[in-house]
Design a protein around this motif. Structure first.
Motif, mmCIF file in Angstrom:
data_model
loop_
_atom_site.group_PDB
_atom_site.id
_atom_site.type_symbol
_atom_site.label_atom_id
_atom_site.label_comp_id
_atom_site.label_asym_id
_atom_site.label_seq_id
_atom_site.Cartn_x
_atom_site.Cartn_y
_atom_site.Cartn_z
ATOM 1 N N VAL A 1 36.686 47.325 28.554
ATOM 2 C CA VAL A 1 37.619 46.203 28.448
ATOM 3 C C VAL A 1 38.487 46.200 29.704
ATOM 4 O O VAL A 1 39.086 47.232 30.048
ATOM 5 N N ARG A 2 38.535 45.054 30.369
ATOM 6 C CA ARG A 2 39.390 44.925 31.559
ATOM 7 C C ARG A 2 40.441 43.846 31.298
ATOM 8 O O ARG A 2 40.116 42.741 30.874
ATOM 9 N N THR B 1 39.963 51.732 37.114
ATOM 10 C CA THR B 1 38.596 51.410 37.503
ATOM 11 C C THR B 1 37.685 51.691 36.310
ATOM 12 O O THR B 1 38.106 52.273 35.304
ATOM 13 N N PHE B 2 36.420 51.312 36.433
ATOM 14 C CA PHE B 2 35.454 51.630 35.389
ATOM 15 C C PHE B 2 35.353 53.140 35.177
ATOM 16 O O PHE B 2 35.253 53.617 34.043
ATOM 17 N N ARG B 3 35.375 53.891 36.270
ATOM 18 C CA ARG B 3 35.182 55.343 36.181
ATOM 19 C C ARG B 3 36.347 56.041 35.508
ATOM 20 O O ARG B 3 36.181 57.123 34.945
ATOM 21 N N THR B 4 37.533 55.465 35.582
ATOM 22 C CA THR B 4 38.711 56.115 35.009
ATOM 23 C C THR B 4 39.186 55.425 33.726
ATOM 24 O O THR B 4 40.318 55.659 33.286
ATOM 25 N N TRP C 1 46.613 35.220 31.676
ATOM 26 C CA TRP C 1 46.070 36.557 31.458
ATOM 27 C C TRP C 1 44.651 36.444 30.925
ATOM 28 O O TRP C 1 44.292 35.460 30.270
ATOM 29 N N ARG C 2 43.848 37.485 31.169
ATOM 30 C CA ARG C 2 42.429 37.424 30.798
ATOM 31 C C ARG C 2 41.914 38.819 30.460
ATOM 32 O O ARG C 2 42.313 39.807 31.097
ATOM 33 N N ILE C 3 41.031 38.890 29.452
ATOM 34 C CA ILE C 3 40.293 40.117 29.177
ATOM 35 C C ILE C 3 38.801 39.844 29.380
ATOM 36 O O ILE C 3 38.306 38.756 29.053
ATOM 37 N N ASP C 4 38.113 40.814 29.927
ATOM 38 C CA ASP C 4 36.661 40.761 30.089
ATOM 39 C C ASP C 4 36.075 42.020 29.476
ATOM 40 O O ASP C 4 36.673 43.103 29.565
ATOM 41 N N VAL C 5 34.893 41.889 28.869
ATOM 42 C CA VAL C 5 34.219 43.016 28.229
ATOM 43 C C VAL C 5 32.868 43.225 28.906
ATOM 44 O O VAL C 5 32.108 42.263 29.102
ATOM 45 N N TYR C 6 32.576 44.473 29.256
ATOM 46 C CA TYR C 6 31.333 44.842 29.935
ATOM 47 C C TYR C 6 30.624 45.912 29.109
ATOM 48 O O TYR C 6 31.269 46.748 28.470
ATOM 49 N N ASP C 7 29.292 45.899 29.145
ATOM 50 C CA ASP C 7 28.542 46.927 28.419
ATOM 51 C C ASP C 7 28.367 48.162 29.295
ATOM 52 O O ASP C 7 28.936 48.250 30.386
ATOM 53 N N GLY C 8 27.568 49.123 28.814
ATOM 54 C CA GLY C 8 27.376 50.372 29.535
ATOM 55 C C GLY C 8 26.699 50.217 30.878
ATOM 56 O O GLY C 8 26.797 51.119 31.724
ATOM 57 N N LEU C 9 26.018 49.088 31.099
ATOM 58 C CA LEU C 9 25.411 48.798 32.395
ATOM 59 C C LEU C 9 26.336 47.960 33.270
ATOM 60 O O LEU C 9 25.912 47.465 34.313
ATOM 61 N N PRO D 1 57.027 44.859 35.542
ATOM 62 C CA PRO D 1 56.437 45.713 34.502
ATOM 63 C C PRO D 1 56.051 44.909 33.269
ATOM 64 O O PRO D 1 56.688 43.915 32.906
ATOM 65 N N PHE D 2 54.997 45.353 32.613
ATOM 66 C CA PHE D 2 54.575 44.783 31.332
ATOM 67 C C PHE D 2 53.940 45.886 30.497
ATOM 68 O O PHE D 2 53.579 46.950 31.006
ATOM 69 N N THR D 3 53.786 45.615 29.210
ATOM 70 C CA THR D 3 53.170 46.566 28.280
ATOM 71 C C THR D 3 51.984 45.892 27.606
ATOM 72 O O THR D 3 52.085 44.739 27.162
ATOM 73 N N ALA D 4 50.855 46.592 27.523
ATOM 74 C CA ALA D 4 49.642 46.043 26.918
ATOM 75 C C ALA D 4 49.220 46.887 25.730
ATOM 76 O O ALA D 4 49.393 48.109 25.730
ATOM 77 N N ARG D 5 48.669 46.219 24.737
ATOM 78 C CA ARG D 5 48.131 46.892 23.553
ATOM 79 C C ARG D 5 46.720 46.358 23.319
ATOM 80 O O ARG D 5 46.519 45.142 23.223
ATOM 81 N N ILE D 6 45.754 47.279 23.211
ATOM 82 C CA ILE D 6 44.344 46.900 23.084
ATOM 83 C C ILE D 6 43.773 47.512 21.808
ATOM 84 O O ILE D 6 44.075 48.658 21.456
ATOM 85 N N GLY D 7 42.924 46.771 21.114
ATOM 86 C CA GLY D 7 42.244 47.277 19.924
ATOM 87 C C GLY D 7 40.864 46.665 19.793
ATOM 88 O O GLY D 7 40.537 45.665 20.446
ATOM 89 N N ALA D 8 40.043 47.265 18.947
ATOM 90 C CA ALA D 8 38.690 46.758 18.696
ATOM 91 C C ALA D 8 38.296 47.071 17.261
ATOM 92 O O ALA D 8 38.548 48.180 16.772
#
Length: 273
Positions: free
Chosen positions: A162-163, A50-53, A105-113, A177-184
């Motif tokens: 990042v979701r 979730t966003f909180r975790t 598959w999809r990634i979405d990016v959200y700001d602090g709000l 099962p799958f494995t994900a790798r995220i970077g920025a």
């Protein structure tokens, strides 16, 4: 000859001032923000659901996670004023023999709000064939601004979520099962996107301007800051361009005056005339 010498001196002086200031703007190669090495360092090995975790990582790090197809995975990283973040994701898919069809598959990016930020470019969503081993995703955000009007949705300094999830696949493949790798990483855009103000504090959920923490414990804003801290908000390379523009304008005025003033009184005219 005096006019030619004056104009030559003006051009040389302008080139000397203009050249060094132009160097940072021409460079357009993304490098990990706040990292001395171009190689990405290890980040968290788990993701939130979730966003909180959401799992926290900094730009230049590589976050990894193992999960089941159908799960929503969340990460969060800091982005500061003048940066243009690019988020990348690599998904190692389950064995092709165990899959029953293609997946999307999809990634979405959200700001602090928690406002979803559009991608300037990049493959934010991509389909993978049944026999594909991996799928690569990317999302380049707009440059982060120091402040914005309340009705605007410009990216602001603070946390960015990042979701990652699968948006389409055969029902029989859920839970594999799958494995994900995220970077920025970020491009430093500097004064080109600077504004005339700044936020009271970066948009970091869970923190307020009255955030009080024990003396030996950093506040939420400090804990979620980039490696080299949040920017002060008042300095940008726009000051350099302003100063260079003023100097070049003055030199152009001097050159124009030298061209138009003439040579003065001709020597053949008597002084009394």
């Amino acid at each position: 000859m005096r006019t030619v010498r004056a104009l030559s001196a003006a051009v040389l002086a302008g080139a000397a001032l203009f050249g060094p200031a132009a160097a940072p703007v021409v460079a357009d190669t993304p490098t990990p923000s706040g990292s001395a090495s171009a190689e990405a360092t290890a980040g968290p090995t788990e993701a939130g659901t979730t966003f909180r975790t959401a799992a926290f990582f900094r730009q230049g790090q590589q976050a990894t996670a193992e999960a089941s197809t159908g799960d929503y995975l969340y990460w969060v990283f800091p982005a500061d004023t003048g940066q243009r973040p690019t988020v990348t994701a690599s998904v190692a898919l389950p064995e092709s023999a165990a899959r029953h069809g293609a997946s999307t598959w999809r990634i979405d990016v959200y700001d602090g709000l928690r406002r979803r930020q559009p991608c300037m470019y990049g493959m934010q969503s991509r389909s993978a064939a049944q026999d594909a081993a991996t799928v690569e995703l990317a999302c380049a955000l707009r440059p982060v601004r120091p402040w914005a009007d309340t009705w605007d949705d410009d990216p602001l300094p603070g946390s960015y979520y990042v979701r990652l999830t699968v948006t389409g696949l055969p029902e029989e493949d859920l839970g594999q099962p799958f494995t994900a790798r995220i970077g920025a990483t970020s491009l430093e855009k500097g004064g080109a996107y600077a504004g005339g103000g700044s936020l009271a504090a970066p948009l970091v959920p869970g923190a307020t301007t009255e955030d009080a923490a024990p003396a030996d414990t950093p506040s939420v804003v400090e804990a979620r800051a980039p490696e080299d801290g949040w920017s002060s908000g008042w300095w940008s390379d726009r000051w350099i361009w302003t100063a260079v523009g003023g100097v070049l304008g003055a030199l152009a005025g001097i050159g124009g005056y030298s061209l138009t003033r003439g040579a003065g009184r001709p020597s053949r005219v008597p002084p009394a005339v």
